[in-house]
Design an enzyme around this catalytic site. Structure first.
Site, short mmCIF file in Angstrom:
data_model
loop_
_atom_site.label_atom_id
_atom_site.label_comp_id
_atom_site.label_asym_id
_atom_site.label_seq_id
_atom_site.Cartn_x
_atom_site.Cartn_y
_atom_site.Cartn_z
N GLY A 314 7.50 39.76 44.25
CA GLY A 314 7.79 40.49 43.03
C GLY A 314 7.16 41.87 43.02
O GLY A 314 6.93 42.49 44.07
N SER A 315 6.83 42.35 41.84
CA SER A 315 6.46 43.75 41.65
C SER A 315 5.13 44.18 42.24
O SER A 315 4.81 45.37 42.22
CB SER A 315 6.48 44.08 40.15
#
Length: 727
Positions: A314-315
């Site tokens: 993810g981020s």
């Protein structure tokens, strides 16, 4: 003269030989007449005496595994195996019959202590030994290598015919302790010694196990060794000791907080790694679910989530995209873009990704998380708000495709790290245009390991220099203490410049701003940089991403200007929106205390190196002496304000949690207040002091107090003008 001397020597030699021959003959004659062995006293016709010579191995002591301070993580300890005498002629030291008469009854009584045994199986084992005419027998599963405490409980049962043989077992005093990293070792019946079965116990087995010895001896049928018959052919060599970089106290804090993470969020799994970015030394390493290394009956997973499980993070991947743009000189720092949704087309001939406002396209739109629309924002804000669209804009319009691939390789992503003694997987790189390329920028579509992520982030936290994570500090000879192998910080490469690293850290510092993506992880008084991540989880069974389960994580380091410690905490759960950041904060605070960074007091004040938490007591309306008694022994720094005898106010309030090296303020009823030495104070400390005293304090800069306008111990009042500089 010489001839006579020689004759005398020969005569003496002949005399000695005659004496020896006489003794041997006498021994044989004595044995023939009395039927008793002259040296051992055993009846040579006793059916329990075996004529064979036993050739056996001598087990080497397995080496210890220690933390960086010498605290034992794994060691060999004495254990006991239950045996049963089944020959009716066997007697104890007092001449009383000492054998098992009723197998089933004895098995049932053993069951009261050894709860895992099968009563029928134990009873059958005893009866079978009786039927075969054996003198004694072991009792099978659940009765081998039991603890000393269980052995004593069985002895209290006073079971005739039940005895114990001393042996060894592997003990883990603080289990669970990095269970999937350290692993476990257990007795291997085939190899007749303790063997590593998982983790470092397995990968370092050749050093830990040592070398077995050899010996021979005469043995009775009952298993007794005849005195004077033992012959050592080869001495056993004990295994080497292994010292890790882990810190036992910090590891315990991480274990506690991950257990809480699992419980509070009904999580499928959780993890945390604490590391020094400047050295790569891993201070704590844990993944859950975990297991008891002493029993290892139920092991939820044999996979070490940190190094053997590839995932889409993810981020937390976004800072690497920003680092690539900054380092290649294409970062549009002062420009803005429209967030919300990224709809695009792709020209395969030119490999150009073009954003469109509307229209038909075969590619799904990429949206910011949870349908957020941040409007028109700067690219700096894109990282703070964790905008997926901002990443797409960078990769489509600024970052070169080939450069991006080169930098991901330079960061060591999608490839094994090479940490000594750790099993790894490489992950999967998917940079296919255009979807794989865009998705990879915000941590989807391609998979890495947590270990890779830790290494890559050292470049950002360590001024561009990337360090290899490592967990084994040294291997030493257990007898001599001589170092066999020593591991030191390893510089892997410098994927980005020092200036780029500083710029990325500056961008990451705003992730913790009010309203930004990592606001919940902000810690009062801690100058920190961070990046959060929420990642989708691919379900190989359905071929789609799970709809209600995500990874939630945060990568953080402190202090922001010169990080001494980095923490990566995360979990897999359906509670990806409202989970508490408290476990992470407890771990980060403990790590800062360990590094001597967090909450330090005045220049000459003591820094506590061990972690502890307390409930703040109620001091209000009590005497100062009472307050000192209540705070005595707590690893905090108490600032008494004023020269009074009674407490008028306090900070924090009663019942709040306080931790090692926190600063506590106690306002007394005295009329005179002296200026404290505020060196090292945080903004939280300054605010607390100002609110309690009503004295205004002006600050400039950020971080911790480095200088103050009024010298310490000078009298101050509500009219005093105090200015402090922070950095």
């Amino acid at each position: 003269m010489k001839i006579k001397a020689t004759n005398k020597r020969l005569f003496r030699i002949i005399q000695v030989m005659i004496i020896i021959g006489t003794l041997v003959s006498a021994n044989v004659l004595f044995t023939m007449v009395t039927k008793t062995h002259i040296w051992t006293g055993h009846n040579v016709l006793d059916s329990r005496i075996s004529n064979s010579i036993v050739h056996t191995t001598v087990s080497a002591k397995r080496g210890e595994i220690l933390d960086r301070n010498g605290t034992v993580i794994a060691q060999d300890t004495t254990a006991y195996t239950v045996i049963a005498y089944v020959d009716s002629s066997n007697v104890d030291a007092n001449g009383k019959a000492n054998y098992v008469k009723h197998p089933k009854q004895v098995a049932k009584k053993l069951k009261t202590v050894l709860t895992d045994i099968d009563v029928d199986q134990v009873a059958d084992t005893i009866q079978n030994a009786k039927d075969k005419g054996l003198s004694q027998t072991e009792l099978g599963a659940g009765t081998k290598r039991i603890s000393k405490s269980k052995m004593k409980k069985i002895k209290k049962l006073k079971l005739a015919g039940i005895d114990f043989e001393e042996t060894v077992t592997r003990k883990y005093p603080s289990t669970p302790f990095a269970s999937n990293l350290v692993g476990f070792a257990t007795y291997d019946e085939d190899k007749q010694k303790i063997v590593g079965k998982l983790g470092l116990e397995q990968s370092l087995n050749k050093y830990l196990s040592g070398t077995q010895g050899e010996m021979t001896y005469h043995q009775t049928v009952s298993g007794d060794v005849l005195p004077g018959t033992t012959n050592v052919i080869k001495q056993a060599e004990d295994g080497a000791n292994v010292k890790l970089t882990l810190d036992a106290n910090l590891q315990k804090t991480v274990e506690t907080q991950l257990k809480k993470t699992m419980k509070d969020n009904n999580a499928e799994s959780a993890w945390c790694v604490v590391m020094e970015p400047s050295t790569g030394k891993v201070l704590a390493w844990t993944s859950y679910p975990t297991f008891n290394q002493n029993t290892h009956k139920t092991i939820p997973t044999f996979t070490n989530l940190i190094s053997e499980s590839a995932y889409e993070p993810g981020s937390v991947m976004k800072p690497f995209t920003f680092a690539t743009a900054i380092d290649t000189g294409v970062y549009p720092k002062d420009e803005t873009y429209r967030a919300g949704s990224f709809l695009y087309t792709y020209d395969a001939s030119t490999k150009k990704i073009t954003r469109i406002q509307s229209g038909s396209t075969p590619y799904p739109a990429i949206n910011d998380a949870l349908g957020e629309d941040f409007g028109t924002i700067t690219f700096d804000q894109a990282l703070a708000y964790s905008s997926n669209v901002g990443i797409c804009e960078l990769l489509a319009n600024y970052v070169n495709y080939k450069d991006y691939g080169k930098y991901m390789k330079k960061f060591g992503l999608y490839q094994k790290v090479g940490t000594p003694w750790i099993n790894e997987v490489a992950g999967q790189k998917n940079f296919s245009m255009p979807m794989g390329y865009l998705n990879s920028g915000f941590g989807q579509g391609s998979s890495i390991t947590i270990l890779q992520l830790m290494q890559a982030y050292t470049a950002i936290f360590n001024d561009g220099q990337m360090m290899m994570p490592y967990v084994v500090d040294s291997i030493t000879d257990a007898d001599t203490g001589k170092t066999i192998k020593k591991y030191s910080p390893t510089k892997v490469s410098k994927p980005i410049s020092s200036d780029t690293a500083k710029q990325v850290r500056e961008l990451m510092s705003h992730v913790l701003d009010d309203g930004a993506g990592g606001e919940k992880f902000k810690m009062d008084g801690v100058d920190m940089v961070a990046k959060t991540g929420t990642g989708q989880i691919y379900d190989s069974k359905t071929g789609t991403y799970k709809e209600d389960t995500y990874t939630s994580s945060v990568m953080a380091a402190a202090p922001s200007d010169n990080p001494k410690v980095m923490v990566y905490w995360g979990m897999v759960s359906d509670n990806y929106l409202n989970y508490s950041a408290e476990p992470f904060k407890q771990i980060m605070q403990a790590a800062l205390v360990y590094e001597g960074v967090g909450g330090q007091d005045e220049k000459n004040a003591k820094k506590y190196t061990s972690w502890a938490s307390y409930d703040m007591p109620s001091l209000l309306n009590h005497s100062v002496d009472y307050a000192k008694e209540q705070m005595n022994g707590k690893k905090v720094h108490v600032v008494y304000i004023g020269n009074g005898d009674n407490v008028m106010n306090q900070y924090p309030n009663a019942g709040q949690t306080i931790n090692s090296n926190d600063r506590i303020f106690v306002l007394t009823d005295g009329n005179s207040i002296s200026m404290p030495d505020m060196t090292g104070w945080t903004q939280k400390d300054i605010t607390a002091f100002s609110q309690l005293t009503g004295i205004t304090i002006k600050t400039s800069g950020s971080g911790k107090v480095s200088s103050q306008s009024i010298e310490a111990k000078q009298p101050i009042t509500s009219d005093s003008v105090i200015t402090v500089k922070m950095k």
